[in-house]
Write an enzyme that holds these catalytic residues in place. Structure first.
Site, short mmCIF file in Angstrom:
data_model
loop_
_atom_site.label_atom_id
_atom_site.label_comp_id
_atom_site.label_asym_id
_atom_site.label_seq_id
_atom_site.Cartn_x
_atom_site.Cartn_y
_atom_site.Cartn_z
CG HIS A 149 -2.68 0.42 0.10
ND1 HIS A 149 -1.58 -0.29 0.54
CD2 HIS A 149 -2.54 1.68 0.58
CE1 HIS A 149 -0.81 0.51 1.28
NE2 HIS A 149 -1.37 1.71 1.31
CB VAL A 208 -12.18 5.79 2.35
CG1 VAL A 208 -12.91 5.21 3.54
CG2 VAL A 208 -10.67 5.63 2.52
#
Length: 267
Positions: A149, A208
């Site tokens: 991220h 996830v």
């Protein structure tokens, strides 16, 4: 019976995802493994993203607690101790916010202990590499690119450190980049090309496989990583949309982090 654990709550804190299948295969799977490992403790899950929580409640009719609600649930269940374990990759703004929310409740328990993120140390980074890479099949001359991220917090250096650590351990085809920070997709493309790779598999470095994995990484839009690698001239661009939480070996690392935190309860 472990009396200490029977009076302990374990709160698993995640950012959350509205991708139901991935949530069940990752966040829920971590919770099940933790409950199995600590059967006498009470395990709660909490999401920090109110947007995701509201979306899930609207679409699925499922209420997922936030951090404060989970702490109150632990109090209501009679727990004397709490282990708050983040499923975050590293220290960052979400981790700090989690602790800020929990701080006012610390005096209401005998002891509150905070577990560390998945990639907290060099040893953790090495353990994740060894847990995941052997489970991903790539061709002999194919690069394996992890998409993280990224964060504006100081801990963002962990991504570059993980890239370096991979090569130190002999995984010379492994590269690590981020969606929102450094190393960017442009830097990863440049490095993989410089290393002579013409084929690549992209996979998320996230608990996830949610929006970032499905769209920013594997989407068909011009700015997705898949599209950018193709534009850069790579002959084959494969995507493995699989969150880290889907690997049993990674879930085991969270259990180990909780074990280390639980040891603090008896001190």
């Amino acid at each position: 019976m472990n009396t200490l654990l029977s009076l302990t709550a374990i709160i698993l804190v995640s950012f959350g995802t509205s991708f139901k299948d991935s949530r069940e295969a990752t966040i829920d799977a971590v919770a099940k493994d933790v409950q199995a490992a600590y059967s006498e403790a009470k395990v709660f899950s909490a999401f920090t993203s109110d947007i995701i929580r509201k979306k899930i409640e609207k679409e699925e009719g499922l209420h997922i607690m936030n951090v404060e609600e989970a702490i109150k649930a632990a109090l209501d269940s009679g727990c004397k101790n709490v282990i708050i374990q983040p499923t975050h990759m590293m220290y960052g703004l979400e981790y700090n916010e989690m602790k800020e929310i929990a701080a006012p409740y610390e005096k209401r328990f005998e002891k509150v202990v905070y577990g560390v993120p998945l990639l907290a140390t060099q040893e953790d980074i090495s353990a994740v590499l060894k847990a995941v890479i052997p489970n991903i099949k790539v061709a002999k001359k194919e690069a394996l690119v992890f998409m993280g991220h990224g964060t504006e917090y100081f801990s963002n250096f962990h991504y570059a450190a993980m890239d370096y650590q991979a090569k130190t351990e002999g995984f010379n085809n492994v590269f690590v980049g981020t969606v929102e920070a450094y190393p960017s997709v442009n830097e990863v493309i440049a490095l993989t090309k410089k290393a002579g790779f013409k084929s690549v598999t992209l996979t998320p470095l996230m608990l996830v496989a949610g929006d970032h994995a499905n769209n920013d990484m594997a989407g068909d839009e011009d700015d997705s990583w898949k599209s950018q690698f193709k534009k850069a001239g790579f002959k084959t661009v494969n995507t493995l949309v699989k969150g880290l939480g889907e690997y049993p070996e990674v879930r085991k690392l969270y259990v180990e982090h909780i074990k280390a935190a639980a040891a603090e309860l008896s001190k």
